[in-house]
Design an enzyme around this catalytic site. Structure first.
Site, PDB file in Angstrom:
ATOM      1  N   GLU A 184       2.965 -23.608 -32.791  1.00  0.00           N
ATOM      2  CA  GLU A 184       3.971 -24.515 -33.368  1.00  0.00           C
ATOM      3  C   GLU A 184       5.305 -23.804 -33.578  1.00  0.00           C
ATOM      4  OE1 GLU A 184       3.803 -27.573 -33.481  1.00  0.00           O
ATOM      5  OE2 GLU A 184       1.665 -27.927 -33.287  1.00  0.00           O
ATOM      6  N   LEU A 212      13.514 -15.904 -25.791  1.00  0.00           N
ATOM      7  CA  LEU A 212      13.105 -17.243 -26.207  1.00  0.00           C
ATOM      8  C   LEU A 212      14.127 -17.919 -27.118  1.00  0.00           C
ATOM      9  CD1 LEU A 212      10.798 -19.206 -25.768  1.00  0.00           C
ATOM     10  CD2 LEU A 212       9.618 -18.212 -27.714  1.00  0.00           C
ATOM     11  N   GLY A 213      14.968 -17.104 -27.772  1.00  0.00           N
ATOM     12  CA  GLY A 213      15.994 -17.701 -28.617  1.00  0.00           C
ATOM     13  C   GLY A 213      15.543 -18.001 -30.038  1.00  0.00           C
ATOM     14  N   TYR A 222       8.028 -30.347 -40.533  1.00  0.00           N
ATOM     15  CA  TYR A 222       7.260 -30.673 -39.338  1.00  0.00           C
ATOM     16  C   TYR A 222       6.043 -29.763 -39.159  1.00  0.00           C
ATOM     17  CZ  TYR A 222       5.609 -30.300 -34.649  1.00  0.00           C
ATOM     18  OH  TYR A 222       4.766 -30.208 -33.593  1.00  0.00           O
ATOM     19  N   ASP A 239       8.734 -35.341 -35.423  1.00  0.00           N
ATOM     20  CA  ASP A 239       9.595 -34.446 -34.666  1.00  0.00           C
ATOM     21  C   ASP A 239      10.522 -35.294 -33.802  1.00  0.00           C
ATOM     22  OD1 ASP A 239       7.941 -35.513 -32.824  1.00  0.00           O
ATOM     23  OD2 ASP A 239       7.455 -33.638 -31.830  1.00  0.00           O
ATOM     24  N   CYS A 264       7.353 -41.873 -23.306  1.00  0.00           N
ATOM     25  CA  CYS A 264       8.541 -42.405 -23.986  1.00  0.00           C
ATOM     26  C   CYS A 264       9.638 -41.342 -23.970  1.00  0.00           C
ATOM     27  CB  CYS A 264       8.170 -42.802 -25.407  1.00  0.00           C
ATOM     28  SG  CYS A 264       9.352 -43.895 -26.204  1.00  0.00           S
ATOM     29  N   SER A 286      23.938 -23.652 -27.300  1.00  0.00           N
ATOM     30  CA  SER A 286      24.029 -25.020 -27.798  1.00  0.00           C
ATOM     31  C   SER A 286      25.167 -25.185 -28.790  1.00  0.00           C
ATOM     32  CB  SER A 286      22.713 -25.425 -28.449  1.00  0.00           C
ATOM     33  OG  SER A 286      22.382 -24.524 -29.481  1.00  0.00           O
TER      34      SER A 286
END
Length: 383
Positions: free
Chosen positions: A41, A84-85, A124, A142, A196, A299
């Site tokens: 997770e 991986l950041g 979460y 999430d 979805c 980002s």
DNA sequence: AATACGGGGTA
DNA sequence: TACCCAGTATT
């Protein structure tokens, strides 16, 4: 809240039936080992499964249980996390492993409330672990679940509007199959990820399309409204790669609460003025500089990086150069004077720049992707 | 309640 | 290019 003509339990039933029939891409969750579920997770926060999977495999192989992870060196953990950041995830992972191993006898808390208190575990992740491993009836919300519920119940702006976000949570509580919360939660997340989807959802094969308001009105593309984008700030960094006569260069550990905290880079200047002074001084010495520029887009910021590589006698001369360029003094030690991470951490108050053999660079120290990109372009062969 | 924190994939 | 991702901690 929900349409009384369409009882939600059959929505949940349809979802669970679908989930039971299709192949699950996350086999490590099957044994419900809290350590493995927790590890996966954390790795998958803001990360696609295909991107995170190899990292999970490497962590699980190297650290099969929470004690082995707790006993690892932080630099070792960051090294495995390299590329991986969101590196605070790795630091918090290690911190929590030490806490669970040392203070809780290796046992993770069994409730969402207590899981929530651990570093790196938020709303979460605590819900995911509590429901999957301990069958606690708490919903996970999430990005996937947000999108699924936004479409089913026609809640347009849950990503920006707090009140609408709260509505999503209420629907999630209402939908949850309390007798099987772990499977239900995984089912609704997987529906969001496989069917979805943000773009081009596959409503034709969706098991709950008959309950979906957005599908009914053919407006899936309008739900949910995109998150308001933040402006990316541009930022210039000037990395210095001195090559000493003894074949060594310099490395520094980032300690500020800035990007890449805990990782290693070449020493850097962030002021144009300082860079120019340095270049001018090197020109006076008739010392050629090789410059490579890389634009690194994240980002939240755009990094314009210049890598300045130049030959110089030794670290003493570099100190003079640095002092001239920035007006600040630096203290540089040799890498082999540092025998452990602890030494490195205690040394940081004075200086965290150290001299290092080129070969060591790739082996022991976790580097940001930007630095790896540079090294791919311009390997540091010995001279 | 905003903002910072990485990096890669997709249309 | 723009948006998204199995979010959390800090401010």
């Amino acid at each position: 809240m929900s349409d009384p003509a369409k009882p939600v339990h059959s929505l949940s039933e349809s979802l669970l039936r679908w989930y039971g029939e299709h192949k699950r891409p996350l086999p490590w969750r099957k044994n419900k080992d809290p350590y493995k579920v927790w590890l996966s997770e954390i790795i998958l926060q803001q990360t696609r499964i295909d991107q995170g999977r190899p990292y999970f495999e490497r962590f699980a192989a190297k650290y099969p249980d929470v004690h082995s992870l707790a006993n690892a060196d932080e630099v070792e953990v960051l090294n495995l996390w390299q590329g991986l950041g969101y590196y605070s995830r790795a630091r918090n992972l290690h911190h929590t492993a030490k806490f669970v191993s040392g203070k809780l006898g290796g046992n993770f808390p069994h409730t969402q409330k207590d899981l929530r208190k651990l570093k790196g575990i938020g709303e979460y992740t605590s819900a995911a672990i509590a429901s999957i491993c301990f069958s606690e009836a708490v919903p996970v919300v999430d990005g996937n679940v947000m999108r699924v519920i936004s479409r089913i119940y026609l809640i347009p702006d849950a990503l920006n509007d707090t009140a609408q976000k709260a509505k999503i949570y209420k629907h999630a509580v209402n939908l949850l199959d309390r007798s099987n919360p772990g499977d239900f939660n995984q089912a609704i997340m997987e529906l969001g990820s496989l069917i979805c989807k943000p773009f081009k959802p596959e409503c034709e094969i969706c098991p709950v399309s008959s309950f979906c308001g957005a599908y009914k009105h053919q407006k899936t593309t309008e739900y949910p409204k995109p998150k308001i984008k933040l402006v990316k700030k541009e930022r210039s960094l000037f990395f210095l790669i001195p090559v000493f006569n003894n074949g060594c260069s310099l490395l520094t550990r980032r300690n500020t609460s800035d990007i890449w905290k805990g990782l290693y880079t070449f020493p850097l200047l962030d002021k144009e003025k300082h860079k120019e002074r340095l270049q001018r001084k090197l020109a006076e010495k008739a010392c050629p500089i090789e410059t490579i520029s890389i634009k690194h887009i994240l980002s939240h910021q755009i990094i314009l990086a210049d890598f300045l590589r130049f030959q110089i006698k030794d670290r003493g001369e570099f100190c003079d150069l640095w002092n001239y360029a920035t007006g600040e003094m630096v203290n540089i030690v040799k890498e082999d004077a540092i025998s452990s991470t602890k030494d490195l951490l205690s040394m940081e108050e004075k200086s965290n720049i150290f001299e290092i053999e080129f070969d060591e660079l790739f082996l022991k120290y976790p580097l940001p992707r930007l630095i790896s990109k540079y090294l791919e372009k311009r390997p540091l062969e010995k001279i």
